[in-house]
Enzyme design. Structure first.
Site, PDB file in Angstrom:
ATOM      1  N   LYS A  69       0.103   4.274  -0.238  1.00  0.00           N
ATOM      2  CA  LYS A  69      -0.546   5.451   0.354  1.00  0.00           C
ATOM      3  C   LYS A  69      -0.359   6.669  -0.553  1.00  0.00           C
ATOM      4  O   LYS A  69      -0.403   6.537  -1.764  1.00  0.00           O
ATOM      5  CB  LYS A  69      -0.009   5.705   1.775  1.00  0.00           C
ATOM      6  CG  LYS A  69      -0.045   4.456   2.645  1.00  0.00           C
ATOM      7  CD  LYS A  69       0.153   4.763   4.102  1.00  0.00           C
ATOM      8  CE  LYS A  69       0.272   3.472   4.877  1.00  0.00           C
ATOM      9  NZ  LYS A  69       0.225   3.662   6.305  1.00  0.00           N
TER      10      LYS A  69
ATOM     11  N   SER B  95       3.344  -2.257  10.407  1.00  0.00           N
ATOM     12  CA  SER B  95       4.798  -2.290  10.571  1.00  0.00           C
ATOM     13  C   SER B  95       5.416  -3.641  10.199  1.00  0.00           C
ATOM     14  O   SER B  95       6.308  -4.132  10.898  1.00  0.00           O
ATOM     15  CB  SER B  95       5.193  -1.866  11.990  1.00  0.00           C
ATOM     16  OG  SER B  95       4.766  -0.526  12.224  1.00  0.00           O
TER      17      SER B  95
ATOM     18  N   GLU C 130      -6.699   4.577   8.059  1.00  0.00           N
ATOM     19  CA  GLU C 130      -6.520   6.013   7.791  1.00  0.00           C
ATOM     20  C   GLU C 130      -7.797   6.593   7.187  1.00  0.00           C
ATOM     21  O   GLU C 130      -8.152   7.738   7.442  1.00  0.00           O
ATOM     22  CB  GLU C 130      -5.295   6.229   6.887  1.00  0.00           C
ATOM     23  CG  GLU C 130      -4.016   5.990   7.680  1.00  0.00           C
ATOM     24  CD  GLU C 130      -2.822   5.513   6.882  1.00  0.00           C
ATOM     25  OE1 GLU C 130      -2.839   5.616   5.644  1.00  0.00           O
ATOM     26  OE2 GLU C 130      -1.869   5.020   7.512  1.00  0.00           O
TER      27      GLU C 130
ATOM     28  N   GLY D 232       2.360   2.216  10.794  1.00  0.00           N
ATOM     29  CA  GLY D 232       3.274   3.338  10.628  1.00  0.00           C
ATOM     30  C   GLY D 232       3.983   3.730  11.915  1.00  0.00           C
ATOM     31  O   GLY D 232       4.587   4.798  11.999  1.00  0.00           O
TER      32      GLY D 232
ATOM     33  N   HIS E 188      -9.434   1.172   5.031  1.00  0.00           N
ATOM     34  CA  HIS E 188      -8.139   1.296   5.715  1.00  0.00           C
ATOM     35  C   HIS E 188      -8.317   2.200   6.935  1.00  0.00           C
ATOM     36  O   HIS E 188      -9.121   3.139   6.909  1.00  0.00           O
ATOM     37  CB  HIS E 188      -7.110   1.891   4.742  1.00  0.00           C
ATOM     38  CG  HIS E 188      -5.715   1.863   5.280  1.00  0.00           C
ATOM     39  ND1 HIS E 188      -5.266   2.782   6.201  1.00  0.00           N
ATOM     40  CD2 HIS E 188      -4.693   1.012   5.057  1.00  0.00           C
ATOM     41  CE1 HIS E 188      -4.008   2.495   6.509  1.00  0.00           C
ATOM     42  NE2 HIS E 188      -3.635   1.425   5.834  1.00  0.00           N
TER      43      HIS E 188
ATOM     44  N   ASN F 254       0.872  -1.175   0.000  1.00  0.00           N
ATOM     45  CA  ASN F 254       0.000   0.000   0.000  1.00  0.00           C
ATOM     46  C   ASN F 254       0.909   1.225   0.000  1.00  0.00           C
ATOM     47  O   ASN F 254       1.517   1.541   1.022  1.00  0.00           O
ATOM     48  CB  ASN F 254      -0.883  -0.031   1.253  1.00  0.00           C
ATOM     49  CG  ASN F 254      -1.665   1.256   1.436  1.00  0.00           C
ATOM     50  OD1 ASN F 254      -1.790   2.053   0.511  1.00  0.00           O
ATOM     51  ND2 ASN F 254      -2.198   1.459   2.634  1.00  0.00           N
TER      52      ASN F 254
ATOM     53  N   GLU G 153      -5.357  -5.079  10.686  1.00  0.00           N
ATOM     54  CA  GLU G 153      -4.330  -4.058  10.867  1.00  0.00           C
ATOM     55  C   GLU G 153      -4.590  -3.318  12.176  1.00  0.00           C
ATOM     56  O   GLU G 153      -5.373  -2.354  12.207  1.00  0.00           O
ATOM     57  CB  GLU G 153      -4.374  -3.057   9.709  1.00  0.00           C
ATOM     58  CG  GLU G 153      -4.145  -3.690   8.355  1.00  0.00           C
ATOM     59  CD  GLU G 153      -3.584  -2.674   7.378  1.00  0.00           C
ATOM     60  OE1 GLU G 153      -2.483  -2.910   6.869  1.00  0.00           O
ATOM     61  OE2 GLU G 153      -4.223  -1.651   7.153  1.00  0.00           O
TER      62      GLU G 153
HETATM   63  C1  PEP Z   1      -0.699   0.023   5.907  1.00  0.00           C
HETATM   64  O1  PEP Z   1      -0.628   1.060   5.297  1.00  0.00           O
HETATM   65  O2  PEP Z   1      -1.677  -0.712   5.677  1.00  0.00           O
HETATM   66  C2  PEP Z   1       0.331  -0.324   6.879  1.00  0.00           C
HETATM   67  C3  PEP Z   1       0.209  -1.423   7.542  1.00  0.00           C
HETATM   68  O3  PEP Z   1       1.384   0.567   7.041  1.00  0.00           O
HETATM   69  P1  PEP Z   1       2.815   0.242   7.726  1.00  0.00           P
HETATM   70  O4  PEP Z   1       3.316  -1.058   7.127  1.00  0.00           O
HETATM   71  O5  PEP Z   1       3.683   1.409   7.328  1.00  0.00           O
HETATM   72  O6  PEP Z   1       2.607   0.126   9.193  1.00  0.00           O
END
Ligand code: PEP
Length: 257
Positions: free
Chosen positions: A8, A211, A95, A171, A93, A6, A165
């Site tokens: 973003k 992460s 976010e 992040g 997601h 992803n 997630e």
């Molecule tokens: C994501 O954007 O779905 C995500 C898990 O980000 P990160 O791997 O940076 O934590």
């Protein structure tokens, strides 16, 4: 096993094209049962589609609107994504839920729109840190799964993947331990079994996101109910995403999933 990046709101179209071309070269030997998926921003979809043409790497978008067309300034429909070459779309997601106010209801409408445009949906669920601290993880994930998927049929579940997630891990550099992730993945599989039957549950890809990095991917991917990863930050660099994908390949080979 589905290994998804992803991107973003990162990468200009030319940069995205370069990263996709590098990954195409680096991952040329990778084939089923591991699927690789890249989800660039809308503005780079056409360039990435061109860079991936005739390769097994798949293309996904990060959001869609639930209507097919109309006066929805700034929005993009499922049919538009399909037309530009998308196979998948990420829905709900964290976010989008936390910054842009998406609800389980809007997530549900988007899932139905994706399926009617013949896109596969990656539906994101996960608890905040406060919810985990207050022992609400199970209730939150259960509500997000049940309400998001309400009204779908068991055959439609063949076009759905779920990404667990934990919001506190996205992040932040703090990943769930393999045991914490496995516990929630098993819970999700049980919920799907209750609502859609055992066959839909056992073939459902449940991805972990939060992460995921080259040094933790192997352990996470080898959990029995983890069927792939949704990778944010570490998918923006070809070497680190390649290492994560190869961790998925190794886990898939070891446990046949
Ligand atoms: C994501 O954007 O779905 C995500 C898990 O980000 P990160 O791997 O940076 O934590």
């Amino acid at each position: 096993m589905l290994m998804a990046g992803n991107w973003k709101m990162h990468k200009l179209a030319s940069e995205a094209r370069g990263l996709a071309s590098n990954l195409r070269r680096a991952l040329a030997d990778i084939d089923r049962p591991v699927e690789v998926l890249l989800c660039p921003p809308f503005t780079a979809l056409a360039d990435v589609a061109a860079a991936l043409a005739d390769s097994p790497i798949q293309l996904g978008a990060q959001n869609l609107h639930w209507e097919e067309k109309g006066a929805f300034t700034g929005e993009v429909s499922g049919q538009m994504l399909k037309d530009i070459g998308c196979d998948y779309v990420i829905i709900g997601h964290s976010e989008r839920r936390h910054i842009f106010g998406e609800t389980d209801e809007s997530v549900g409408k988007k899932i139905r729109a994706a399926l009617s445009a013949r896109l596969k949906a990656i539906v994101c669920v996960g608890e905040t840190e406060r919810q985990r601290d207050e022992n609400e993880t199970e209730a939150v994930v259960q509500r997000q799964v049940r309400e998001g998927l309400a009204g779908l049929s068991a055959p439609e579940m063949a076009s759905v993947a779920i990404a667990y997630e934990p919001v506190w891990a996205i992040g932040t550099g703090k990943n769930a331990t393999p045991e914490q992730a496995q516990e929630v993945h098993a819970l999700i599989r049980n919920l799907i079994s209750e609502s859609f039957g055992e066959a839909a549950a056992s073939s459902l890809p449940i991805l972990y996101g939060g992460s995921v990095k080259p040094d933790n991917a192997g352990e996470l991917m080898s959990q029995p109910d983890i069927n792939g990863a949704l990778v944010g930050g570490a998918s923006l660099d070809a070497d680190s995403f390649e290492t994560i994908v190869r961790a998925g390949v190794a886990a898939a080979g070891a446990i046949d999933k």
